[in-house]
Scaffold this motif. Structure first.
Motif, PDB file in Angstrom:
ATOM      1  N   SER A 121      72.669  25.873   9.688  1.00 32.02           N
ATOM      2  CA  SER A 121      72.337  26.772  10.791  1.00 32.02           C
ATOM      3  C   SER A 121      71.805  26.035  12.023  1.00 32.02           C
ATOM      4  N   GLY A 122      71.817  24.703  12.004  1.00 31.98           N
ATOM      5  CA  GLY A 122      71.296  23.930  13.129  1.00 31.98           C
ATOM      6  C   GLY A 122      72.260  23.858  14.303  1.00 31.98           C
ATOM      7  N   SER A 123      71.775  23.332  15.408  1.00 36.54           N
ATOM      8  CA  SER A 123      72.573  23.257  16.632  1.00 36.54           C
ATOM      9  C   SER A 123      73.767  22.303  16.488  1.00 36.54           C
ATOM     10  N   LYS A 124      73.597  21.211  15.732  1.00 30.81           N
ATOM     11  CA  LYS A 124      74.725  20.285  15.548  1.00 30.81           C
ATOM     12  C   LYS A 124      75.869  20.960  14.786  1.00 30.81           C
ATOM     13  N   MET A 125      75.522  21.751  13.766  1.00 33.76           N
ATOM     14  CA  MET A 125      76.558  22.448  13.002  1.00 33.76           C
ATOM     15  C   MET A 125      77.183  23.553  13.848  1.00 33.76           C
ATOM     16  N   ALA A 126      76.404  24.230  14.644  1.00 31.85           N
ATOM     17  CA  ALA A 126      76.947  25.279  15.520  1.00 31.85           C
ATOM     18  C   ALA A 126      77.939  24.676  16.508  1.00 31.85           C
ATOM     19  N   ALA A 127      77.601  23.526  17.080  1.00 29.42           N
ATOM     20  CA  ALA A 127      78.512  22.858  18.019  1.00 29.42           C
ATOM     21  C   ALA A 127      79.781  22.405  17.299  1.00 29.42           C
ATOM     22  N   TRP A 128      79.633  21.911  16.065  1.00 28.47           N
ATOM     23  CA  TRP A 128      80.782  21.465  15.267  1.00 28.47           C
ATOM     24  C   TRP A 128      81.723  22.648  15.011  1.00 28.47           C
ATOM     25  N   ARG A 129      81.147  23.764  14.599  1.00 28.51           N
ATOM     26  CA  ARG A 129      81.960  24.953  14.310  1.00 28.51           C
ATOM     27  C   ARG A 129      82.610  25.533  15.559  1.00 28.51           C
ATOM     28  N   ALA A 130      82.007  25.284  16.722  1.00 27.86           N
ATOM     29  CA  ALA A 130      82.552  25.808  17.981  1.00 27.86           C
ATOM     30  C   ALA A 130      83.745  24.993  18.482  1.00 27.86           C
ATOM     31  N   LEU A 131      83.956  23.800  17.920  1.00 24.48           N
ATOM     32  CA  LEU A 131      85.094  22.989  18.350  1.00 24.48           C
ATOM     33  C   LEU A 131      86.399  23.682  18.007  1.00 24.48           C
ATOM     34  N   PRO A 132      87.411  23.543  18.852  1.00 25.20           N
ATOM     35  CA  PRO A 132      88.737  24.057  18.487  1.00 25.20           C
ATOM     36  C   PRO A 132      89.187  23.380  17.186  1.00 25.20           C
ATOM     37  N   GLU A 133      89.917  24.105  16.367  1.00 31.03           N
ATOM     38  CA  GLU A 133      90.281  23.597  15.035  1.00 31.03           C
ATOM     39  C   GLU A 133      90.953  22.226  15.090  1.00 31.03           C
ATOM     40  N   ALA A 134      91.876  22.031  16.012  1.00 32.56           N
ATOM     41  CA  ALA A 134      92.575  20.744  16.101  1.00 32.56           C
ATOM     42  C   ALA A 134      91.600  19.609  16.434  1.00 32.56           C
ATOM     43  N   GLU A 135      90.670  19.878  17.321  1.00 31.31           N
ATOM     44  CA  GLU A 135      89.681  18.862  17.690  1.00 31.31           C
ATOM     45  C   GLU A 135      88.744  18.564  16.520  1.00 31.31           C
ATOM     46  N   ARG A 136      88.336  19.606  15.811  1.00 33.43           N
ATOM     47  CA  ARG A 136      87.456  19.415  14.656  1.00 33.43           C
ATOM     48  C   ARG A 136      88.176  18.610  13.568  1.00 33.43           C
ATOM     49  N   LYS A 137      89.443  18.926  13.309  1.00 33.82           N
ATOM     50  CA  LYS A 137      90.215  18.186  12.300  1.00 33.82           C
ATOM     51  C   LYS A 137      90.361  16.725  12.702  1.00 33.82           C
TER      52      LYS A 137
ATOM     53  N   PRO B  91      78.307  16.459  11.854  1.00 36.40           N
ATOM     54  CA  PRO B  91      77.119  17.173  12.335  1.00 36.40           C
ATOM     55  C   PRO B  91      75.873  17.005  11.463  1.00 36.40           C
ATOM     56  N   GLY B  92      75.821  15.944  10.675  1.00 36.10           N
ATOM     57  CA  GLY B  92      74.614  15.675   9.897  1.00 36.10           C
ATOM     58  C   GLY B  92      73.453  15.371  10.821  1.00 36.10           C
ATOM     59  N   GLU B  93      72.255  15.628  10.360  1.00 30.93           N
ATOM     60  CA  GLU B  93      71.086  15.473  11.227  1.00 30.93           C
ATOM     61  C   GLU B  93      70.352  14.165  11.049  1.00 30.93           C
ATOM     62  N   ALA B  94      70.293  13.645   9.820  1.00 29.28           N
ATOM     63  CA  ALA B  94      69.501  12.437   9.577  1.00 29.28           C
ATOM     64  C   ALA B  94      69.821  11.882   8.206  1.00 29.28           C
ATOM     65  N   ILE B  95      69.325  10.678   7.956  1.00 29.37           N
ATOM     66  CA  ILE B  95      69.373  10.051   6.642  1.00 29.37           C
ATOM     67  C   ILE B  95      67.970   9.529   6.364  1.00 29.37           C
ATOM     68  N   GLU B  96      67.451   9.834   5.187  1.00 28.22           N
ATOM     69  CA  GLU B  96      66.148   9.323   4.781  1.00 28.22           C
ATOM     70  C   GLU B  96      66.354   8.320   3.658  1.00 28.22           C
ATOM     71  N   VAL B  97      65.629   7.202   3.736  1.00 27.40           N
ATOM     72  CA  VAL B  97      65.764   6.123   2.752  1.00 27.40           C
ATOM     73  C   VAL B  97      64.418   5.908   2.066  1.00 27.40           C
ATOM     74  N   MET B  98      64.440   5.887   0.732  1.00 26.70           N
ATOM     75  CA  MET B  98      63.207   5.700  -0.035  1.00 26.70           C
ATOM     76  C   MET B  98      63.468   4.771  -1.208  1.00 26.70           C
ATOM     77  N   PRO B  99      62.437   4.006  -1.619  1.00 22.53           N
ATOM     78  CA  PRO B  99      62.623   3.120  -2.761  1.00 22.53           C
ATOM     79  C   PRO B  99      62.761   3.899  -4.058  1.00 22.53           C
ATOM     80  N   VAL B 100      63.588   3.357  -4.941  1.00 25.85           N
ATOM     81  CA  VAL B 100      63.673   3.871  -6.308  1.00 25.85           C
ATOM     82  C   VAL B 100      62.694   3.007  -7.103  1.00 25.85           C
ATOM     83  N   LEU B 101      61.605   3.603  -7.529  1.00 28.37           N
ATOM     84  CA  LEU B 101      60.540   2.865  -8.190  1.00 28.37           C
ATOM     85  C   LEU B 101      60.794   2.749  -9.692  1.00 28.37           C
TER      86      LEU B 101
END
Length: 121
Positions: free
Chosen positions: A16-32, A106-116
């Protein structure tokens, strides 16, 4: 730290974020076309870092939460994961700078954490 330290990278995004809304608003050919560009870039990222990828991981589906009250369906921002080896958390994080997850898709971030390690008894 040796290059044997493992780090979990979690891909985050919002349906439901703005990046996904912009992605969905792209014309289908452009999104593909962007999808194809993004997948090519993602495969390129994997090829570049294959020597430190422990588990390629993949996309994540619907989530079920299990607690003392039972099992329920929940929603969260987790969209995928990868496990890598690196000498430090900083080095692991640098692997994901400008990653296609948010640079093209349209992903927002990546979080990196150690596997202890599991504590010994």
């Amino acid at each position: 730290m040796s290059t044997e330290h493992k780090f979990l990278a979690i891909y985050l995004g919002s349906t439901s974020g703005s990046k996904m809304a912009a992605w969905r608003a792209l014309p289908e050919a452009e999104r593909k076309a962007k999808e194809q560009e993004g997948m090519a870039a993602w495969h390129g990222w994997v090829e570049k870092h294959k020597s430190v990828i422990v588990e390629l991981g993949g996309p994540l589906g619907k989530t079920r939460r299990i607690d003392g009250s039972g099992i329920t369906e929940v929603s969260n921002a987790l969209t995928g994961f990868t496990v890598v080896r690196a000498a430090s958390q900083e080095d692991a994080a640098k692997l994901f700078e400008n990653h296609p997850h948010f640079a093209i898709f349209p992903g927002e971030a990546i979080e990196v954490m150690p596997v202890l390690p599991i504590p010994q008894m």
